[in-house]
Design a protein around this motif. Structure first.
Motif, PDB file in Angstrom:
ATOM      1  N   SER A  56       0.833  -1.211   0.000  1.00 25.04           N
ATOM      2  CA  SER A  56       0.000   0.000   0.000  1.00 25.04           C
ATOM      3  C   SER A  56       0.863   1.255   0.000  1.00 25.04           C
ATOM      4  O   SER A  56       0.618   2.182  -0.783  1.00 25.04           O
ATOM      5  CB  SER A  56      -0.914   0.026   1.231  1.00 25.04           C
ATOM      6  OG  SER A  56      -1.819  -1.039   1.204  1.00 25.04           O
ATOM      7  N   ARG A  57       1.866   1.300   0.867  1.00 25.92           N
ATOM      8  CA  ARG A  57       2.727   2.495   0.956  1.00 25.92           C
ATOM      9  C   ARG A  57       3.434   2.763  -0.367  1.00 25.92           C
ATOM     10  O   ARG A  57       3.523   3.915  -0.804  1.00 25.92           O
ATOM     11  CB  ARG A  57       3.752   2.316   2.082  1.00 25.92           C
ATOM     12  CG  ARG A  57       3.132   2.454   3.464  1.00 25.92           C
ATOM     13  CD  ARG A  57       4.179   2.425   4.564  1.00 25.92           C
ATOM     14  NE  ARG A  57       3.529   2.495   5.877  1.00 25.92           N
ATOM     15  CZ  ARG A  57       3.842   1.738   6.912  1.00 25.92           C
ATOM     16  NH1 ARG A  57       4.798   0.843   6.818  1.00 25.92           N
ATOM     17  NH2 ARG A  57       3.201   1.871   8.053  1.00 25.92           N
ATOM     18  N   ARG A  58       3.923   1.713  -1.005  1.00 27.27           N
ATOM     19  CA  ARG A  58       4.652   1.915  -2.270  1.00 27.27           C
ATOM     20  C   ARG A  58       3.713   2.356  -3.390  1.00 27.27           C
ATOM     21  O   ARG A  58       4.083   3.178  -4.231  1.00 27.27           O
ATOM     22  CB  ARG A  58       5.400   0.638  -2.647  1.00 27.27           C
ATOM     23  CG  ARG A  58       6.456   0.301  -1.610  1.00 27.27           C
ATOM     24  CD  ARG A  58       7.628  -0.452  -2.155  1.00 27.27           C
ATOM     25  NE  ARG A  58       8.514  -0.812  -1.060  1.00 27.27           N
ATOM     26  CZ  ARG A  58       9.485  -1.686  -1.142  1.00 27.27           C
ATOM     27  NH1 ARG A  58       9.693  -2.337  -2.274  1.00 27.27           N
ATOM     28  NH2 ARG A  58      10.256  -1.945  -0.111  1.00 27.27           N
ATOM     29  N   LEU A  59       2.509   1.816  -3.408  1.00 24.96           N
ATOM     30  CA  LEU A  59       1.531   2.247  -4.405  1.00 24.96           C
ATOM     31  C   LEU A  59       1.229   3.735  -4.251  1.00 24.96           C
ATOM     32  O   LEU A  59       1.166   4.470  -5.240  1.00 24.96           O
ATOM     33  CB  LEU A  59       0.224   1.455  -4.259  1.00 24.96           C
ATOM     34  CG  LEU A  59       0.220   0.000  -4.705  1.00 24.96           C
ATOM     35  CD1 LEU A  59      -1.064  -0.670  -4.244  1.00 24.96           C
ATOM     36  CD2 LEU A  59       0.355  -0.098  -6.224  1.00 24.96           C
ATOM     37  N   LEU A  60       1.039   4.179  -3.027  1.00 29.21           N
ATOM     38  CA  LEU A  60       0.716   5.586  -2.754  1.00 29.21           C
ATOM     39  C   LEU A  60       1.865   6.517  -3.147  1.00 29.21           C
ATOM     40  O   LEU A  60       1.638   7.620  -3.639  1.00 29.21           O
ATOM     41  CB  LEU A  60       0.370   5.778  -1.274  1.00 29.21           C
ATOM     42  CG  LEU A  60      -0.952   5.126  -0.841  1.00 29.21           C
ATOM     43  CD1 LEU A  60      -1.016   5.002   0.667  1.00 29.21           C
ATOM     44  CD2 LEU A  60      -2.147   5.907  -1.374  1.00 29.21           C
ATOM     45  N   GLU A  61       3.106   6.049  -2.958  1.00 26.42           N
ATOM     46  CA  GLU A  61       4.272   6.847  -3.346  1.00 26.42           C
ATOM     47  C   GLU A  61       4.346   7.026  -4.859  1.00 26.42           C
ATOM     48  O   GLU A  61       4.830   8.043  -5.351  1.00 26.42           O
ATOM     49  CB  GLU A  61       5.573   6.165  -2.871  1.00 26.42           C
ATOM     50  CG  GLU A  61       5.814   6.236  -1.375  1.00 26.42           C
ATOM     51  CD  GLU A  61       6.918   5.288  -0.923  1.00 26.42           C
ATOM     52  OE1 GLU A  61       7.585   4.662  -1.781  1.00 26.42           O
ATOM     53  OE2 GLU A  61       7.102   5.157   0.305  1.00 26.42           O
ATOM     54  N   ARG A  62       3.858   6.030  -5.612  1.00 30.45           N
ATOM     55  CA  ARG A  62       4.052   6.004  -7.061  1.00 30.45           C
ATOM     56  C   ARG A  62       2.835   6.433  -7.874  1.00 30.45           C
ATOM     57  O   ARG A  62       2.942   6.600  -9.083  1.00 30.45           O
ATOM     58  CB  ARG A  62       4.481   4.591  -7.468  1.00 30.45           C
ATOM     59  CG  ARG A  62       5.909   4.318  -7.025  1.00 30.45           C
ATOM     60  CD  ARG A  62       6.228   2.886  -6.685  1.00 30.45           C
ATOM     61  NE  ARG A  62       6.130   1.930  -7.767  1.00 30.45           N
ATOM     62  CZ  ARG A  62       6.807   0.788  -7.791  1.00 30.45           C
ATOM     63  NH1 ARG A  62       7.642   0.501  -6.815  1.00 30.45           N
ATOM     64  NH2 ARG A  62       6.646  -0.060  -8.772  1.00 30.45           N
ATOM     65  N   ASP A  63       1.690   6.588  -7.243  1.00 33.34           N
ATOM     66  CA  ASP A  63       0.464   6.893  -7.984  1.00 33.34           C
ATOM     67  C   ASP A  63      -0.232   8.104  -7.365  1.00 33.34           C
ATOM     68  O   ASP A  63      -0.853   8.006  -6.313  1.00 33.34           O
ATOM     69  CB  ASP A  63      -0.462   5.672  -7.969  1.00 33.34           C
ATOM     70  CG  ASP A  63      -1.603   5.783  -8.958  1.00 33.34           C
ATOM     71  OD1 ASP A  63      -2.117   6.905  -9.153  1.00 33.34           O
ATOM     72  OD2 ASP A  63      -1.994   4.751  -9.534  1.00 33.34           O
ATOM     73  N   ALA A  64      -0.147   9.235  -8.058  1.00 31.68           N
ATOM     74  CA  ALA A  64      -0.690  10.494  -7.521  1.00 31.68           C
ATOM     75  C   ALA A  64      -2.213  10.503  -7.461  1.00 31.68           C
ATOM     76  O   ALA A  64      -2.798  11.310  -6.746  1.00 31.68           O
ATOM     77  CB  ALA A  64      -0.196  11.662  -8.374  1.00 31.68           C
TER      78      ALA A  64
END
Length: 201
Positions: free
Chosen positions: A16-24
């Motif tokens: 979840s954290r990595r998705l949020l970092e990469r998808d505005a």
């Protein structure tokens, strides 16, 4: 609404954290909980920490999209922020269990995409739980006992990912997100666009 579920320690929070970092265009749904704050957690980022009476009020007022009791503590998704984000055209990411996913499916199946994250093995799941060093041995044993029940709900989900490698798992969820966004019914304005194309514009 993109749901990620898994037994504790299988990797959904890291994914979840990595998705949020990469998808505005992706926004995290921050749950409320009655459990105590853990070291390193931040109010309003990880959870909104409330007492049992406030939690019951939110349930009674239908202010939660879904809620459940897990390990003796209440967890729930506040309705307002989710509806606001969806209304603004953003996708919302949920880190919730199978109970919450079932409730969301009952109220908003068409707008829900669910992903269940499995560990590569029971032994690896236990290793990851111990490596977090957040819980006592008794708590790890309790989470391991609950994991079998949680994993029994895998067939209720749209997609299944076995988390052998965190980066590969993130890429797979990103692929799911891209495919789901491209579905005809989710592309706003497509009907008018095609009509204009047919008219030679």
């Amino acid at each position: 609404m993109l749901v990620l579920s898994s037994p504790s320690g299988a990797g959904k929070t890291t994914i979840s954290r990595r998705l949020l970092e990469r998808d505005a265009n992706l926004q995290m749904s921050v749950s409320v909980t009655t459990r105590p704050m853990r070291p390193g957690e931040v109010e309003g980022v990880d959870y909104y920490f409330i007492d049992a009476a406030a939690f019951r009020r939110k349930v009674d007022e239908r202010a939660l999209l879904e809620y459940a009791t897990v390990f003796g503590h209440g967890y729930g998704t506040p309705r307002g922020p989710v509806e606001q984000a969806l209304g603004a055209g953003r996708d919302v990411l949920f880190d919730i269990d199978w109970q919450g996913t079932q409730q969301l499916a009952e109220s908003a199946r068409q707008d829900l995409v669910s992903v269940f994250v499995l560990p590569p093995s029971t032994r690896e799941l236990e290793r990851r739980l111990k490596a977090r060093a957040q819980d006592s041995d008794a708590e790890v044993a309790r989470r391991m006992a609950k994991a079998a029940d949680e994993m029994s709900h895998w067939a209720e989900y749209d997609y299944i990912i076995v988390n052998h490698d965190i980066e590969d798992s993130v890429r797979r969820v990103e692929a799911i997100l891209i495919a789901e966004r491209l579905k005809r019914e989710r592309q706003i304005g497509l009907h008018e666009f095609v009509r204009a194309l047919r008219e030679g514009q």
